[in-house]
Motif scaffolding. Structure first.
Motif, PDB file in Angstrom:
ATOM      1  N   GLU A 195       0.837  -1.205   0.000  1.00 14.56           N
ATOM      2  CA  GLU A 195       0.000   0.000   0.000  1.00 14.56           C
ATOM      3  C   GLU A 195       0.869   1.251   0.000  1.00 14.56           C
ATOM      4  O   GLU A 195       1.886   1.300   0.691  1.00 14.56           O
ATOM      5  N   LEU A 196       0.457   2.252  -0.731  1.00 15.53           N
ATOM      6  CA  LEU A 196       1.206   3.503  -0.819  1.00 15.53           C
ATOM      7  C   LEU A 196       1.055   4.273   0.492  1.00 15.53           C
ATOM      8  O   LEU A 196      -0.050   4.652   0.880  1.00 15.53           O
ATOM      9  N   ALA A 197       2.153   4.470   1.193  1.00 16.34           N
ATOM     10  CA  ALA A 197       2.135   5.169   2.480  1.00 16.34           C
ATOM     11  C   ALA A 197       2.599   6.618   2.343  1.00 16.34           C
ATOM     12  O   ALA A 197       2.099   7.501   3.031  1.00 16.34           O
ATOM     13  N   PHE A 198       3.589   6.859   1.457  1.00 18.44           N
ATOM     14  CA  PHE A 198       4.121   8.214   1.265  1.00 18.44           C
ATOM     15  C   PHE A 198       4.349   8.449  -0.224  1.00 18.44           C
ATOM     16  O   PHE A 198       4.909   7.595  -0.903  1.00 18.44           O
ATOM     17  N   ARG A 199       3.963   9.622  -0.698  1.00 17.39           N
ATOM     18  CA  ARG A 199       4.211  10.051  -2.082  1.00 17.39           C
ATOM     19  C   ARG A 199       5.297  11.125  -2.127  1.00 17.39           C
ATOM     20  O   ARG A 199       5.380  11.887  -3.071  1.00 17.39           O
ATOM     21  N   TYR A 200       6.076  11.202  -1.113  1.00 20.86           N
ATOM     22  CA  TYR A 200       7.107  12.241  -0.992  1.00 20.86           C
ATOM     23  C   TYR A 200       8.191  11.716  -0.066  1.00 20.86           C
ATOM     24  O   TYR A 200       8.069  10.631   0.507  1.00 20.86           O
ATOM     25  N   HIS A 201       9.231  12.482   0.117  1.00 22.98           N
ATOM     26  CA  HIS A 201      10.315  12.116   1.032  1.00 22.98           C
ATOM     27  C   HIS A 201       9.905  12.544   2.439  1.00 22.98           C
ATOM     28  O   HIS A 201      10.002  13.719   2.784  1.00 22.98           O
ATOM     29  N   PRO A 202       9.463  11.601   3.251  1.00 26.13           N
ATOM     30  CA  PRO A 202       9.059  11.966   4.605  1.00 26.13           C
ATOM     31  C   PRO A 202      10.270  12.297   5.475  1.00 26.13           C
ATOM     32  O   PRO A 202      11.380  11.826   5.213  1.00 26.13           O
ATOM     33  N   THR A 203      10.033  13.064   6.497  1.00 25.11           N
ATOM     34  CA  THR A 203      11.099  13.340   7.455  1.00 25.11           C
ATOM     35  C   THR A 203      11.316  12.087   8.298  1.00 25.11           C
ATOM     36  O   THR A 203      10.466  11.190   8.363  1.00 25.11           O
ATOM     37  N   GLU A 204      12.441  12.040   8.966  1.00 25.58           N
ATOM     38  CA  GLU A 204      12.704  10.905   9.851  1.00 25.58           C
ATOM     39  C   GLU A 204      11.644  10.834  10.951  1.00 25.58           C
ATOM     40  O   GLU A 204      11.218   9.749  11.347  1.00 25.58           O
ATOM     41  N   THR A 205      11.191  11.972  11.414  1.00 22.15           N
ATOM     42  CA  THR A 205      10.144  12.009  12.441  1.00 22.15           C
ATOM     43  C   THR A 205       8.842  11.428  11.902  1.00 22.15           C
ATOM     44  O   THR A 205       8.165  10.658  12.595  1.00 22.15           O
ATOM     45  N   GLU A 206       8.479  11.761  10.666  1.00 25.12           N
ATOM     46  CA  GLU A 206       7.267  11.192  10.067  1.00 25.12           C
ATOM     47  C   GLU A 206       7.383   9.676   9.937  1.00 25.12           C
ATOM     48  O   GLU A 206       6.418   8.949  10.192  1.00 25.12           O
ATOM     49  N   LEU A 207       8.557   9.203   9.532  1.00 31.17           N
ATOM     50  CA  LEU A 207       8.767   7.758   9.427  1.00 31.17           C
ATOM     51  C   LEU A 207       8.636   7.099  10.795  1.00 31.17           C
ATOM     52  O   LEU A 207       7.958   6.083  10.952  1.00 31.17           O
ATOM     53  N   LYS A 208       9.287   7.684  11.791  1.00 29.71           N
ATOM     54  CA  LYS A 208       9.230   7.131  13.144  1.00 29.71           C
ATOM     55  C   LYS A 208       7.785   7.094  13.632  1.00 29.71           C
ATOM     56  O   LYS A 208       7.325   6.080  14.166  1.00 29.71           O
ATOM     57  N   ASP A 209       7.056   8.193  13.450  1.00 33.34           N
ATOM     58  CA  ASP A 209       5.657   8.250  13.882  1.00 33.34           C
ATOM     59  C   ASP A 209       4.820   7.195  13.163  1.00 33.34           C
ATOM     60  O   ASP A 209       4.014   6.507  13.780  1.00 33.34           O
ATOM     61  N   TYR A 210       5.016   7.054  11.859  1.00 30.24           N
ATOM     62  CA  TYR A 210       4.249   6.084  11.083  1.00 30.24           C
ATOM     63  C   TYR A 210       4.526   4.666  11.577  1.00 30.24           C
ATOM     64  O   TYR A 210       3.599   3.900  11.845  1.00 30.24           O
ATOM     65  N   PHE A 211       5.797   4.307  11.693  1.00 32.10           N
ATOM     66  CA  PHE A 211       6.138   2.942  12.073  1.00 32.10           C
ATOM     67  C   PHE A 211       5.803   2.655  13.529  1.00 32.10           C
ATOM     68  O   PHE A 211       5.392   1.548  13.863  1.00 32.10           O
ATOM     69  N   TYR A 212       5.939   3.641  14.402  1.00 28.24           N
ATOM     70  CA  TYR A 212       5.571   3.439  15.804  1.00 28.24           C
ATOM     71  C   TYR A 212       4.057   3.222  15.908  1.00 28.24           C
ATOM     72  O   TYR A 212       3.593   2.303  16.564  1.00 28.24           O
ATOM     73  N   ASP A 213       3.285   4.069  15.217  1.00 30.25           N
ATOM     74  CA  ASP A 213       1.827   3.965  15.252  1.00 30.25           C
ATOM     75  C   ASP A 213       1.382   2.633  14.664  1.00 30.25           C
ATOM     76  O   ASP A 213       0.501   1.961  15.194  1.00 30.25           O
ATOM     77  N   HIS A 214       2.025   2.199  13.574  1.00 30.83           N
ATOM     78  CA  HIS A 214       1.666   0.950  12.916  1.00 30.83           C
ATOM     79  C   HIS A 214       1.916  -0.244  13.857  1.00 30.83           C
ATOM     80  O   HIS A 214       1.089  -1.127  13.954  1.00 30.83           O
ATOM     81  N   LYS A 215       3.029  -0.229  14.554  1.00 30.93           N
ATOM     82  CA  LYS A 215       3.358  -1.328  15.464  1.00 30.93           C
ATOM     83  C   LYS A 215       2.390  -1.394  16.636  1.00 30.93           C
ATOM     84  O   LYS A 215       2.037  -2.461  17.100  1.00 30.93           O
TER      85      LYS A 215
END
Length: 79
Positions: free
Chosen positions: A56-76
Motif C-alpha cells: 500500500e502507498l504510504a508516502f508520495r514524498y520524502h518523509p522526514t525521519e520524524t514522520e517515518l518514526k511516527d508512522y512505524f511506531y503507530d503501525h506497530k
C-alpha cells in the motif's frame, strides 16, 4: 512488514531516505519505477520518491525521519 522504496533511477533523495531507514532500523527494498510499470499504474505514481508498505502507498514524498518514526511506531502499536 514489507517496505519498498519506489524511486526513479535518478532520484537524488535515495541516499537520505536509506540513511533514515537504517537509523530507524527499518528493513527495506529499493525498487525502480522504470522497472515496475505495474506499480506505477496501480498506485498512480507520477513522481519520486514513494514508499509502499505491505503493498500500500504510504508516502508520495520524502518523509522526514520524524514522520517515518511516527508512522512505524503507530503501525506497530495498532498490530
Amino acid at each position: 512488514m514489507k517496505v519498498q522504496l519506489l524511486v526513479t533511477k535518478t532520484d537524488f533523495s535515495v541516499p537520505n531516505i536509506e540513511r533514515e531507514f537504517r537509523h530507524l532500523g527499518i528493513g527495506y527494498q529499493v525498487e525502480y519505477i522504470e522497472d515496475h510499470p505495474d506499480l506505477v499504474s496501480r498506485h498512480n505514481i507520477r513522481h519520486s520518491p514513494n514508499i509502499l508498505i505491505d503493498g500500500e502507498l504510504a508516502f508520495r514524498y520524502h518523509p522526514t525521519e520524524t514522520e517515518l518514526k511516527d508512522y512505524f511506531y503507530d503501525h506497530k502499536t495498532r498490530h
